[in-house]
Write an enzyme that holds these catalytic residues in place. Structure first.
Site, PDB file in Angstrom:
ATOM      1  N   ASN A   9      -4.877 -39.012  -2.203  1.00  0.00           N
ATOM      2  CA  ASN A   9      -5.823 -38.297  -1.346  1.00  0.00           C
ATOM      3  C   ASN A   9      -6.851 -37.627  -2.251  1.00  0.00           C
ATOM      4  O   ASN A   9      -6.561 -36.613  -2.872  1.00  0.00           O
ATOM      5  CB  ASN A   9      -5.040 -37.260  -0.518  1.00  0.00           C
ATOM      6  CG  ASN A   9      -5.948 -36.368   0.296  1.00  0.00           C
ATOM      7  OD1 ASN A   9      -7.141 -36.634   0.431  1.00  0.00           O
ATOM      8  ND2 ASN A   9      -5.373 -35.298   0.848  1.00  0.00           N
ATOM      9  N   LYS A  11      -9.480 -36.144  -1.456  1.00  0.00           N
ATOM     10  CA  LYS A  11     -10.109 -34.968  -0.845  1.00  0.00           C
ATOM     11  C   LYS A  11     -11.638 -35.045  -1.034  1.00  0.00           C
ATOM     12  O   LYS A  11     -12.197 -36.140  -1.009  1.00  0.00           O
ATOM     13  CB  LYS A  11      -9.492 -33.678  -1.405  1.00  0.00           C
ATOM     14  CG  LYS A  11      -7.964 -33.705  -1.274  1.00  0.00           C
ATOM     15  CD  LYS A  11      -7.296 -32.400  -1.558  1.00  0.00           C
ATOM     16  CE  LYS A  11      -5.782 -32.572  -1.392  1.00  0.00           C
ATOM     17  NZ  LYS A  11      -5.043 -31.315  -1.586  1.00  0.00           N
ATOM     18  N   HIS A  94      -3.814 -33.226   7.929  1.00  0.00           N
ATOM     19  CA  HIS A  94      -3.569 -32.607   6.622  1.00  0.00           C
ATOM     20  C   HIS A  94      -3.666 -31.082   6.780  1.00  0.00           C
ATOM     21  O   HIS A  94      -4.485 -30.581   7.562  1.00  0.00           O
ATOM     22  CB  HIS A  94      -4.594 -33.109   5.602  1.00  0.00           C
ATOM     23  CG  HIS A  94      -4.257 -32.697   4.202  1.00  0.00           C
ATOM     24  ND1 HIS A  94      -4.533 -31.436   3.723  1.00  0.00           N
ATOM     25  CD2 HIS A  94      -3.623 -33.356   3.200  1.00  0.00           C
ATOM     26  CE1 HIS A  94      -4.098 -31.346   2.473  1.00  0.00           C
ATOM     27  NE2 HIS A  94      -3.538 -32.496   2.137  1.00  0.00           N
ATOM     28  N   GLU A  96      -5.036 -28.884   5.077  1.00  0.00           N
ATOM     29  CA  GLU A  96      -6.377 -28.332   4.858  1.00  0.00           C
ATOM     30  C   GLU A  96      -7.232 -28.490   6.109  1.00  0.00           C
ATOM     31  O   GLU A  96      -8.044 -27.633   6.439  1.00  0.00           O
ATOM     32  CB  GLU A  96      -7.028 -29.009   3.635  1.00  0.00           C
ATOM     33  CG  GLU A  96      -6.394 -28.516   2.342  1.00  0.00           C
ATOM     34  CD  GLU A  96      -6.399 -29.523   1.206  1.00  0.00           C
ATOM     35  OE1 GLU A  96      -7.148 -30.515   1.260  1.00  0.00           O
ATOM     36  OE2 GLU A  96      -5.620 -29.316   0.249  1.00  0.00           O
ATOM     37  N   GLU A 162       4.452 -32.163   3.473  1.00  0.00           N
ATOM     38  CA  GLU A 162       3.744 -31.426   2.431  1.00  0.00           C
ATOM     39  C   GLU A 162       3.884 -29.926   2.670  1.00  0.00           C
ATOM     40  O   GLU A 162       3.128 -29.354   3.466  1.00  0.00           O
ATOM     41  CB  GLU A 162       2.252 -31.793   2.446  1.00  0.00           C
ATOM     42  CG  GLU A 162       1.996 -33.263   2.195  1.00  0.00           C
ATOM     43  CD  GLU A 162       0.578 -33.505   1.693  1.00  0.00           C
ATOM     44  OE1 GLU A 162       0.450 -34.129   0.636  1.00  0.00           O
ATOM     45  OE2 GLU A 162      -0.377 -33.053   2.325  1.00  0.00           O
ATOM     46  N   GLY A 168      -1.513 -28.355  -4.463  1.00  0.00           N
ATOM     47  CA  GLY A 168      -2.526 -27.928  -5.427  1.00  0.00           C
ATOM     48  C   GLY A 168      -2.158 -26.677  -6.211  1.00  0.00           C
ATOM     49  O   GLY A 168      -2.993 -26.083  -6.879  1.00  0.00           O
ATOM     50  N   SER A 208       1.780 -31.249  -5.362  1.00  0.00           N
ATOM     51  CA  SER A 208       1.896 -31.172  -6.819  1.00  0.00           C
ATOM     52  C   SER A 208       2.750 -32.284  -7.440  1.00  0.00           C
ATOM     53  O   SER A 208       3.446 -32.059  -8.432  1.00  0.00           O
ATOM     54  CB  SER A 208       2.421 -29.794  -7.242  1.00  0.00           C
ATOM     55  OG  SER A 208       1.532 -28.768  -6.838  1.00  0.00           O
TER      56      SER A 208
HETATM   57  P1  PGA Z   1      -1.724 -32.052  -4.633  1.00  0.00           P
HETATM   58  O1  PGA Z   1      -2.221 -32.372  -3.112  1.00  0.00           O
HETATM   59  O2  PGA Z   1      -1.031 -33.277  -5.115  1.00  0.00           O
HETATM   60  O3  PGA Z   1      -2.993 -31.744  -5.379  1.00  0.00           O
HETATM   61  O4  PGA Z   1      -0.802 -30.901  -4.540  1.00  0.00           O
HETATM   62  C1  PGA Z   1      -1.416 -33.073  -2.234  1.00  0.00           C
HETATM   63  C2  PGA Z   1      -2.116 -33.224  -0.898  1.00  0.00           C
HETATM   64  O5  PGA Z   1      -2.752 -32.264  -0.443  1.00  0.00           O
HETATM   65  O6  PGA Z   1      -2.046 -34.286  -0.244  1.00  0.00           O
END
Ligand code: PGA
Length: 251
Positions: A9, A11, A94, A96, A162, A168, A208
């Site tokens: 992803n 983003k 997601h 976010e 997640e 992140g 992560s």
């Molecule tokens: P990350 O993000 O691997 O940077 O923690 C995962 C995601 O949001 O899908």
């Protein structure tokens, strides 16, 4: 046996030129990895150029979001048919999008239905916040998100678990904890779809994931791959995760 999925992803990262550079470097690194389904989810502007570069490979392409309506006055949005011109997958719900763009289980539910009607495979994200986790509410939150989000949808989908506090942050959930939550998710899917279909649904872990911890996740009984953010932005780092998935699959 479920074929694992390793999805990147990106983003809101990568211009078209940067996307091309990443994909050109990545493809040769994952040439002989037949047992893992790789999916790249670039920003919408890079879907077309990336789809051209992926031609002749088994690497899948996914969008990061879409609207549920087929067309109309929805400024700034993409319709399912526009996404499916290039992509086979679409990330939906997601955390976010839920946190910054007002997505709810209800809108996620509409999007899953529209995606499936268009032949897209949704990657549906669920996960609890740090507060919910600390209050021991993970099971309740996840179960609620799945039951509401997946109401009356087909079983042709992928789930990504997640935990929001692990995205992140570098604070990945331990593999055992993630695996246990994923078992709970599969039990809810069994209630919704029956055992046969629930056994076929891939459930990914996200938060992560990187080359150095990927094997821990992939060696767990119920984790069928990963949704990767930060580490999918570098070809070598993302390829390392794909290789880890391959090694666990053939073991
Ligand atoms: P990350 O993000 O691997 O940077 O923690 C995962 C995601 O949001 O899908």
């Amino acid at each position: 046996m479920r074929t694992p999925i390793v999805a990147g992803n990106w983003k809101m990262n990568k211009t078209i030129a940067e996307a091309r550079e990443l994909v050109a470097e990545f493809i040769p690194l994952v040439k002989n990895i037949p047992d893992v389904k790789i999916v790249l989810c670039p920003p919408s502007t890079a879907l077309l150029p990336v789809s051209a570069l992926l031609e002749g490979t088994d690497i899948g392409l996914g969008a990061q979001n879409m609207h549920w309506e087929v067309s109309g006055a929805y400024t700034g949005e993409l319709a399912p048919a526009m996404v499916s011109e290039f992509a086979d997958f679409v990330i939906l719900g997601h955390s976010e999008r839920r946190a910054y763009f007002g997505e709810t289980d209800e809108s996620v539910n509409k999007k899953i239905k529209s995606a499936q009607a268009e032949g897209l495979i949704p990657i549906v994200c669920v996960g609890e916040s740090l507060e919910e986790n600390k209050a021991d509410e993970t099971e309740k939150i996840i179960t609620g998100q799945i039951k509401a989000g997946l109401k009356n949808v087909g079983a042709n989908l992928v789930i990504a678990y997640e935990p929001i506090w692990a995205i992140g942050t570098g604070l990945a959930a331990t593999a055992e904890v993630a695996n246990n939550t994923i078992k709970i998710i599969r039990a809810v899917l069994t209630e919704l779809f029956g055992a046969d279909d629930a056994q076929k649904i891939r459930i990914l872990y996200g938060g992560s994931v990187k080359g150095s911890n990927a094997t821990e996740y992939f060696s767990q009984s119920d984790i069928d791959g990963a949704l990767v953010g930060g580490a999918s932005l570098k070809a070598t780092a993302f390829a390392e995760i794909v290789v880890a998935a391959q090694k666990e699959t053939v073991k």
